[in-house]
Structures are given as C-alpha cells and as structure tokens.
Design an enzyme around this catalytic site. Sequence first.
Site, short mmCIF file in Angstrom:
data_model
loop_
_atom_site.label_atom_id
_atom_site.label_comp_id
_atom_site.label_asym_id
_atom_site.label_seq_id
_atom_site.Cartn_x
_atom_site.Cartn_y
_atom_site.Cartn_z
N SER A 240 61.29 52.65 -52.20
CA SER A 240 60.29 52.59 -53.27
C SER A 240 59.35 53.79 -53.21
O SER A 240 59.06 54.42 -54.23
CB SER A 240 59.51 51.27 -53.22
OG SER A 240 58.93 51.07 -51.94
N HIS A 270 65.79 45.96 -50.00
CA HIS A 270 64.41 46.45 -49.84
C HIS A 270 63.45 45.29 -50.14
O HIS A 270 63.56 44.23 -49.53
CB HIS A 270 64.25 47.67 -50.76
CG HIS A 270 63.00 48.49 -50.56
ND1 HIS A 270 62.20 48.41 -49.44
CD2 HIS A 270 62.39 49.42 -51.37
CE1 HIS A 270 61.18 49.24 -49.56
NE2 HIS A 270 61.28 49.86 -50.72
N HIS A 317 66.46 47.02 -39.96
CA HIS A 317 65.62 48.04 -40.60
C HIS A 317 66.25 49.41 -40.42
O HIS A 317 66.90 49.67 -39.40
CB HIS A 317 64.20 48.04 -40.01
CG HIS A 317 63.20 48.67 -40.90
ND1 HIS A 317 62.95 50.03 -40.89
CD2 HIS A 317 62.42 48.14 -41.88
CE1 HIS A 317 62.03 50.29 -41.82
NE2 HIS A 317 61.69 49.17 -42.44
N ARG A 326 54.39 44.11 -38.84
CA ARG A 326 53.95 43.38 -40.03
C ARG A 326 54.42 41.92 -39.96
O ARG A 326 53.76 41.01 -40.44
CB ARG A 326 54.48 44.07 -41.30
CG ARG A 326 53.99 45.51 -41.45
CD ARG A 326 54.68 46.23 -42.59
NE ARG A 326 56.13 46.29 -42.39
CZ ARG A 326 56.99 46.77 -43.28
NH1 ARG A 326 56.54 47.24 -44.45
NH2 ARG A 326 58.29 46.82 -43.02
N ASP A 372 59.72 41.06 -44.27
CA ASP A 372 60.08 40.04 -45.25
C ASP A 372 60.50 38.71 -44.61
O ASP A 372 60.63 37.70 -45.30
CB ASP A 372 61.21 40.56 -46.14
CG ASP A 372 60.80 41.82 -46.87
OD1 ASP A 372 59.69 41.83 -47.43
OD2 ASP A 372 61.57 42.81 -46.87
N1 HAX Z 1 72.59 41.09 -41.22
C1 HAX Z 1 73.90 41.42 -41.09
N2 HAX Z 1 74.35 42.68 -40.94
C2 HAX Z 1 73.42 43.65 -40.86
C3 HAX Z 1 72.05 43.38 -40.93
C4 HAX Z 1 71.65 42.06 -41.13
N3 HAX Z 1 70.36 41.70 -41.26
N4 HAX Z 1 71.37 44.54 -40.80
C5 HAX Z 1 72.30 45.51 -40.68
N5 HAX Z 1 73.53 44.97 -40.71
C6 HAX Z 1 74.81 45.67 -40.71
C7 HAX Z 1 74.88 46.62 -41.89
O1 HAX Z 1 75.20 45.92 -43.09
C8 HAX Z 1 75.93 47.61 -41.44
O2 HAX Z 1 77.18 47.00 -41.57
P1 HAX Z 1 78.47 47.85 -42.06
O3 HAX Z 1 78.60 48.98 -41.07
O4 HAX Z 1 79.58 46.85 -41.97
O5 HAX Z 1 78.17 48.32 -43.44
C9 HAX Z 1 75.61 47.72 -39.94
O6 HAX Z 1 74.92 46.51 -39.59
C10 HAX Z 1 74.76 48.93 -39.57
O7 HAX Z 1 73.58 48.89 -40.34
P2 HAX Z 1 72.22 49.49 -39.74
O8 HAX Z 1 72.44 50.93 -39.49
O9 HAX Z 1 71.75 48.64 -38.62
O10 HAX Z 1 71.20 49.25 -40.93
P3 HAX Z 1 70.90 50.19 -42.19
O11 HAX Z 1 69.88 51.20 -41.80
O12 HAX Z 1 72.15 50.69 -42.81
O13 HAX Z 1 70.27 49.13 -43.21
C11 HAX Z 1 68.89 47.32 -43.84
C12 HAX Z 1 68.98 48.60 -43.03
C13 HAX Z 1 67.44 46.88 -43.87
C14 HAX Z 1 69.35 47.62 -45.28
C15 HAX Z 1 69.79 46.24 -43.19
O14 HAX Z 1 69.33 45.97 -41.88
C16 HAX Z 1 69.87 44.95 -43.99
O15 HAX Z 1 70.71 44.86 -44.89
N6 HAX Z 1 69.00 43.93 -43.69
C17 HAX Z 1 68.94 42.72 -44.46
C18 HAX Z 1 68.15 42.93 -45.76
C19 HAX Z 1 66.68 43.11 -45.49
O16 HAX Z 1 66.05 42.35 -44.76
N7 HAX Z 1 66.08 44.13 -46.11
C20 HAX Z 1 64.64 44.40 -46.00
C21 HAX Z 1 64.35 45.59 -45.10
C22 HAX Z 1 62.86 45.88 -44.98
C23 HAX Z 1 62.32 46.33 -46.29
O17 HAX Z 1 62.64 47.36 -46.84
N8 HAX Z 1 61.50 45.52 -46.88
O18 HAX Z 1 61.09 45.76 -48.11
#
Ligand code: HAX
Length: 436
Positions: A240, A270, A317, A326, A372
């Site tokens: 964002s 996000h 994250h 947070r 979150d």
């Molecule tokens: N549950 C299951 N699998 C997860 C995971 C979770 N909570 N977090 C990461 N992974 C997986 C990824 O999907 C990825 O899998 P693939 O290789 O099969 O694609 C792998 O672990 C490596 O990911 P990463 O490097 O650890 O994480 P990224 O930096 O790519 O992504 C995310 C970060 C926040 C998008 C990710 O942890 C996620 O999807 N979390 C759940 C959604 C969430 O809570 N989002 C909010 C984040 C905070 C925020 O921005 N708030 O606004």
Amino acid sequence: MEALKQKFAEKALSLYQELRSTTKANGSLKVDEVTLSQVVGGARGIKMMLWETSQLDPNKGIRFRGYSIPEIKEALPSGPQGEPKPEGLFWLMLTGEIPTAEEVDALTAEWHRRADVPEAVFTTLDSLPTDAHPMTQLTIGVMAMQSDSIFSRRYAEGMPKTEYWDAVYEDSMNLIARLPRVAAYIYRRTFKGGDHIAPDTSLDYSANYAHMLGSDDEDFRSLMRLYLTIHADHEGGNASAHTVHLVGSTLSDPYLAFSAGMNALAGPLHGLANQEVIKWIFEMIDNLGTKTPTKEQIADYVQQTLDEGKVIPGYGHAVLREPDPRFTAQRRFAEQYIHDSDLISTVWKIFDVVPPILQSLGKVKNPWPNVDAHSGALLVHYGFSEFSYYTVLFGVSRALGVLAAGIWSRALGMPLERPKSVTSEWVMNQVKNNSK
Ligand code: HAX
C-alpha cells in the site's frame, strides 16, 4: 502558517539541501547488490526508495522515527487511559519530534476544522449497492473528493516545483481530516441502514471516529487510539505504501495516490488479511462446533487449511522474522482491558499452535503472527463484527503514514519512480554467461 507546517518547512528545506549535495558528491557509491532470487521473488529487501517516516527491522519490528511501539506508547501524548493519540504520531512522522499535548490538541482542532466532506461524496457513496465491499466504497469515496485537490488545481495554474510539498501538505491534511467521516458513513450505510451519526468536535480524532461508527465506550476509544497509531506506517516497501509512493511520483495528487494505495491494501495477502483472519477463526469455530477449541483441534484445522492449499491468514511476513510488535501491542491491550473472552483466548491458542506447524513446512520464512492476527478479535469484542469493514479501519490509519511520507517525497524533490524490469530470457542469459 500553522505550527506543524512551519516546523516541517524548516526541516524539509535543510534536508533537501543536504541530500542533494550528498547525492551529487557520492552518487556513484555502491550501497547494495541484487540477486536473481530478489529479481524473481518480489524484490524482497532491495533498497530502492527513500522513506523518512518509519523503518522496519526484521527482528525488532517497526520504528517510527526511531521509536518502537512500547516507546511510542510512553512518549506520545495519550488519551485518558494512556493509549497514544495518532495525531501525535503524525506530528512525529512529519517532523521527527515528539509533540507536546498542546501541539496534539491543536492538530486535533485543525483536523476538525478541515473535516467538512462535500455532499457529493455522500451522494456518490449512496449510489453504490450496500453490498459493494467497504474497501471499494472507500476508494470511490476518496476519488469523489479528488476534484477538491489543491495540488491538481495549483499544478494546472503553473505552480513551481518548490511549492509542490505545500500543496500536497494541504491535500493530505484535508484528506486525513475527512477520512473518518467518509469511513464511518460507509460503515453506517452498509451495516446500520443509513442511520448516520454526526461528528463530535469535542473529541479527539480516534474518539470521534469511534463515535461516528456508533460507540462512545471509553475502552473502545482507547482501542481506536492504539489501532490508528500502530497501523499507520510500516516503512515504504509494503504494497500500500509503495503504491502511494509510486503513484505520487507521477505528480498525481494525494487523493489519486492514496486511493491507489487503498486498492493494494484491499488484497488478502496485505490489509484484507485482517478480514480473512476473523473469517477463518469463525469458520473453524463453526466447523469444530465449539467456541473453545483445544490446541489439538486447532492444530488439526490448521493442517486442514494447509492441505486445501491455502495460507494461514495473519501469519507470515515479507520482512519480519519475529512476532510482530503490533500483534504484541494488541495482546497487551486485550490483557489489560478484556477478561474472559473465548475468542481472544482462541487467538492466543492459535499463536501457540501455528508457528511450529508453519516452521515444519520448511519453506515459510516467518512463522510468526503479523498485525492482522489479533485485530479482528478485539473489534468483535467491542461489537464490531462486520469483518468486511476491518480493512477500512486499517486504511484510515495507513493514511497518516503514507500521506506524511508523500509530503516528504515532494519536499525532497523525489523524481518519477521507474525501476528496471527484465525478461526471463535475460535472466537465463545472465545465468548462462555466468557459468561460462
Ligand atoms: N500460511 C501458509 N503458507 C505460508 C504462509 C502462511 N501464513 N506464509 C508464507 N507461506 C508460504 C508462501 O505461500 C510460500 O509458499 P510457496 O513457495 O509454495 O509459494 C512460502 O511460504 C514462502 O513464503 P515467504 O517467503 O515466507 O513469504 P512471502 O514474503 O512470500 O509472503 C506473506 C509474505 C505475508 C504474503 C505470507 O506470509 C502470507 O501469505 N501470509 C498470510 C496472509 C497474511 O497474513 N498477510 C498479511 C501480512 C501482513 C500485512 O501486510 N498486513 O497488512
């Protein structure tokens, strides 16, 4: 000129000069290198933008101008129960200085003064179906105010570059002032049959927003102060903030840039994660047929979610590698203000259960809860159970950080942002040439 603007102007001018001369003298200094994983993997960790208002440490979490969340809670002027006022955080982000209680009160009054929302905004919102997602309504509401942009008008009149920050400051202050009214209007039209509540200018920013949403509960006001403070900024690279920065770099005005950023916040990876977390918890409760699931039952449900190929919302994250401060701040709030909530106990049990399971997958870089994971349970406790609205609350808070940073970007003369993209063929060739 108001005190905040005056203070900002002095600081901005001197930093502008220092930054320009430093960059001129040292422009070719190498500060980082980029790997193939970073190019293909979402640009993680690449240092490529300036962001003055906050910085994120992977292990220690967010620092607003050097202050951690516990330090912010100590240092900023607060409401009656001790939670920091987001007005103070905005002042700190913009000037680098902790404001006095009087300065914060003056800022509250200034935002009340600027808070009138044009009638056309409400008419526009009322033309939308009430089942339009609240985040969609938010961006449309913000866009409906864009014709008021002082930056756009002054740009069309030929404003010189040196005045850009001034016009962006004016738009940002107006937009921040108006947002709670627009956001509360969206809530009341969507969930309360259009029974709107007028603002109360005797209240601070957070309490007035809580009031317009429909609550005058002192504890809920405190939660809003904390909530609007801790969600405000998370350095510049998150989706964002970066979107607002990118769009603003084209000299789109703050209304255009902020609404673009809100569309990024509305994604489930996000900001929409706050909606997804509580939805997931309620589905788990329904599925298990109990409001007090055991850790074993939660572990089974987590496994089921993963087996279905979904992520566990609220965990993980892109930058953080420890539990999000947070999250911890919200947990402390719950420990202090809320007793005997099955839902909040469940959130804490999930915190005990999820990290080892995610760790065992061997690929998740951060198994810990993010911001979150906790917020929805707090909101439900105070009667706000309409979870599709939660990201709007996040958005109102995020405005403080991204708009403060946007004022800095124009004051520092940041140019159009334009990083380089490459094709997969280019990547393959790099690898081929490297192995020769
Ligand atoms: N549950 C299951 N699998 C997860 C995971 C979770 N909570 N977090 C990461 N992974 C997986 C990824 O999907 C990825 O899998 P693939 O290789 O099969 O694609 C792998 O672990 C490596 O990911 P990463 O490097 O650890 O994480 P990224 O930096 O790519 O992504 C995310 C970060 C926040 C998008 C990710 O942890 C996620 O999807 N979390 C759940 C959604 C969430 O809570 N989002 C909010 C984040 C905070 C925020 O921005 N708030 O606004």
